[in-house]
Motif scaffolding. Structure first.
Motif, PDB file in Angstrom:
ATOM      1  N   TRP A   1      10.793  -7.461  -1.503  1.00  0.00           N
ATOM      2  CA  TRP A   1      10.677  -8.068  -2.842  1.00  0.00           C
ATOM      3  C   TRP A   1       9.331  -7.741  -3.490  1.00  0.00           C
ATOM      4  N   ILE A   2       8.406  -7.119  -2.748  1.00  0.00           N
ATOM      5  CA  ILE A   2       7.112  -6.763  -3.360  1.00  0.00           C
ATOM      6  C   ILE A   2       7.357  -5.549  -4.257  1.00  0.00           C
ATOM      7  N   PRO A   3       7.137  -5.694  -5.562  1.00  0.00           N
ATOM      8  CA  PRO A   3       7.437  -4.571  -6.463  1.00  0.00           C
ATOM      9  C   PRO A   3       6.516  -3.379  -6.213  1.00  0.00           C
ATOM     10  N   ASN A   4       7.003  -2.195  -6.580  1.00  0.00           N
ATOM     11  CA  ASN A   4       6.207  -0.974  -6.380  1.00  0.00           C
ATOM     12  C   ASN A   4       5.434  -0.545  -7.623  1.00  0.00           C
ATOM     13  N   GLN A   5       5.860  -1.036  -8.794  1.00  0.00           N
ATOM     14  CA  GLN A   5       5.258  -0.528 -10.035  1.00  0.00           C
ATOM     15  C   GLN A   5       3.792  -0.938 -10.150  1.00  0.00           C
ATOM     16  N   PRO A   6       2.962  -0.058 -10.727  1.00  0.00           N
ATOM     17  CA  PRO A   6       1.549  -0.402 -10.913  1.00  0.00           C
ATOM     18  C   PRO A   6       1.404  -1.687 -11.738  1.00  0.00           C
ATOM     19  N   GLY A   7       0.494  -2.564 -11.309  1.00  0.00           N
ATOM     20  CA  GLY A   7       0.256  -3.819 -12.045  1.00  0.00           C
ATOM     21  C   GLY A   7       1.222  -4.934 -11.659  1.00  0.00           C
ATOM     22  N   TYR A   8       2.258  -4.607 -10.874  1.00  0.00           N
ATOM     23  CA  TYR A   8       3.221  -5.621 -10.443  1.00  0.00           C
ATOM     24  C   TYR A   8       2.829  -6.114  -9.044  1.00  0.00           C
ATOM     25  N   SER A   9       3.349  -7.273  -8.663  1.00  0.00           N
ATOM     26  CA  SER A   9       3.026  -7.817  -7.344  1.00  0.00           C
ATOM     27  C   SER A   9       4.025  -8.911  -6.986  1.00  0.00           C
TER      28      SER A   9
ATOM     29  N   ASP B   1       0.853  -1.192   0.000  1.00  0.00           N
ATOM     30  CA  ASP B   1       0.000   0.000   0.000  1.00  0.00           C
ATOM     31  C   ASP B   1       0.895   1.251   0.000  1.00  0.00           C
ATOM     32  N   GLN B   2       0.237   2.429   0.037  1.00  0.00           N
ATOM     33  CA  GLN B   2       1.024   3.659  -0.074  1.00  0.00           C
ATOM     34  C   GLN B   2       1.959   3.894   1.108  1.00  0.00           C
ATOM     35  N   ASN B   3       1.666   3.228   2.267  1.00  0.00           N
ATOM     36  CA  ASN B   3       2.536   3.388   3.435  1.00  0.00           C
ATOM     37  C   ASN B   3       3.614   2.314   3.513  1.00  0.00           C
ATOM     38  N   GLY B   4       3.666   1.472   2.475  1.00  0.00           N
ATOM     39  CA  GLY B   4       4.707   0.434   2.466  1.00  0.00           C
ATOM     40  C   GLY B   4       4.312  -0.846   3.190  1.00  0.00           C
TER      41      GLY B   4
END
Ligand SMILES: Cc1ncc(COP(=O)(O)O)c(C=O)c1O
Length: 355
Positions: free
Chosen positions: A128-136, A80-83
């Motif tokens: 390891w959780i990616p930040n880019q939209p659509g990634y996970s 989420d936006q808070n990491g």
């Protein structure tokens, strides 16, 4: 008996994360630093532990290699936006894994092992959780037989493992599908509803034939008459004909009870869309394609998310579907699901586990 406080954690000496190109992730090829492991022997689960992601040594007589007592799951974590790490509907994957275990004559995995192992692993490999939209971060729990024995009977020993992979989209573009009316994926009384490894091996040959003809995936039909639409290789399929969303029912025992399927149906009903969980016949789909009443077709799955279907091959004819615009349900539901998964809108169905 399993003791939840007994989980041992062996950390990797040097993380591989700095060598990972997060902008060019290929689905399922990059693995995070750690994995969770538990062993089943003497009738109970033992030694839950987190260790560096590593290769396994198994006997050539390993029962799984010969008799396919192997099941798996797939779920995803987002940031989420808070990491914070957010996991989407893990309890549903745990419950489905145990349905698969029962069908494959394997021991069930207790909820506390599945959930605690998962939480500890995600905590450790959160970066390891990616930040880019659509990634996970794709999460792969699985269980397989470990007896060193040649002979057909359920194994006495098993391994349960969870590893994770940072991923981009499974399908980079809309998919082209072929309605399969010769080969069969599942039949009533079989293992179609279980996430059993053998189901996927058995589907490779027909799928490869379709791929050689230029299609990405098959849409399976029922094994008995090949007259009813079932699902696709890695996703459930949904059709909007006129103003009604239609998808195959899961009480036939031949279809995986997709968690994305359930989420999309919940959101569709919440939005007031007319939903029918019923067998759509191949003839009905053919008529809808011919007379233009098929408005939308899409797949739903954890890996595939919402995969738009741009072309359907049916009875040797290719039908191209209109390109979805923002007013399409598939686009809207993709957006809503994405916003729920990444904590951008309230989780009113209680689907998110925050780590
Ligand atoms: C055969 C099959 N159907 C449907 C799905 C979609 O299920 P879910 O939405 O739980 O990922 C999958 C993927 O797991 C699958 O392998």
């Amino acid at each position: 008996m399993f003791d939840i406080s007994n989980i041992s954690i062996e950390k990797i000496s040097e993380s591989k994360i700095t060598q990972t190109d997060f902008d060019n992730l290929t689905f399922g090829r990059v693995f995070s630093d750690h994995m969770f492991v538990a062993d089943y022997k003497d009738g109970e689960w033992t030694s839950p532990r987190i260790v560096p992601y590593q290769k396994l040594a198994i006997s050539p007589a390993n029962a799984t290699l010969h008799y396919a007592q192997s099941i798996f799951e797939g779920l995803k974590a987002y940031k989420d936006q808070n990491g914070n790490a957010l996991i989407f509907r893990p309890e549903a994957n745990w419950a489905r894994m145990n349905e698969s275990a029962k069908r494959m004559c394997m021991p069930e995995i207790p909820e506390e092992i599945f959930m605690h192992g998962l939480e500890e692993l995600i905590k450790l490999d959160k970066n390891w959780i990616p930040n880019q939209p659509g990634y996970s971060l794709y999460i792969r729990p699985f269980m397989f037989a470990t007896d060193e024995y040649v002979g057909i009977r359920p194994s006495d020993t098993y391994k349960f493992i969870i590893f994770t992979c940072p991923v981009s989209k499974y399908y980079a573009k809309p998919v082209r599908v072929k309605v399969e009316t010769k080969f069969t994926r599942a039949f009533a009384g079989g293992t179609g509803y279980a996430k059993a490894a053998g189901n996927y091996g058995a589907a490779l040959y027909p799928a490869r034939q379709a791929q050689n003809m230029g299609y990405d995936q098959l849409i399976w039909t029922d094994g008995l008459s090949h007259s009813k639409i079932e699902e696709s290789g890695t996703m459930n399929v949904m059709f909007i004909i006129n103003d009604t969303l239609i998808t195959a029912p899961t009480d036939t025992g031949t279809i995986l009870k997709g968690i994305t399927r359930d989420s999309v149906l919940t959101l569709a009903r919440d939005k007031g869309l007319k939903v029918e969980e019923r067998s759509l016949t191949v003839e009905e789909l053919y008529q809808a394609l011919e007379n233009g009443t098929l408005k939308e077709a899409f797949g739903t799955g954890t890996a595939a998310t919402i995969a738009n279907i741009e072309l359907i091959n049916l009875r040797d004819k290719d039908y191209t579907l209109p390109t979805p615009t923002d007013s399409y349900f598939s686009k809207q539901v993709y957006k809503t699901l994405d916003q729920i998964k990444t904590g951008q809108i309230p989780d009113k169905f209680d689907w998110i586990k925050t780590i």
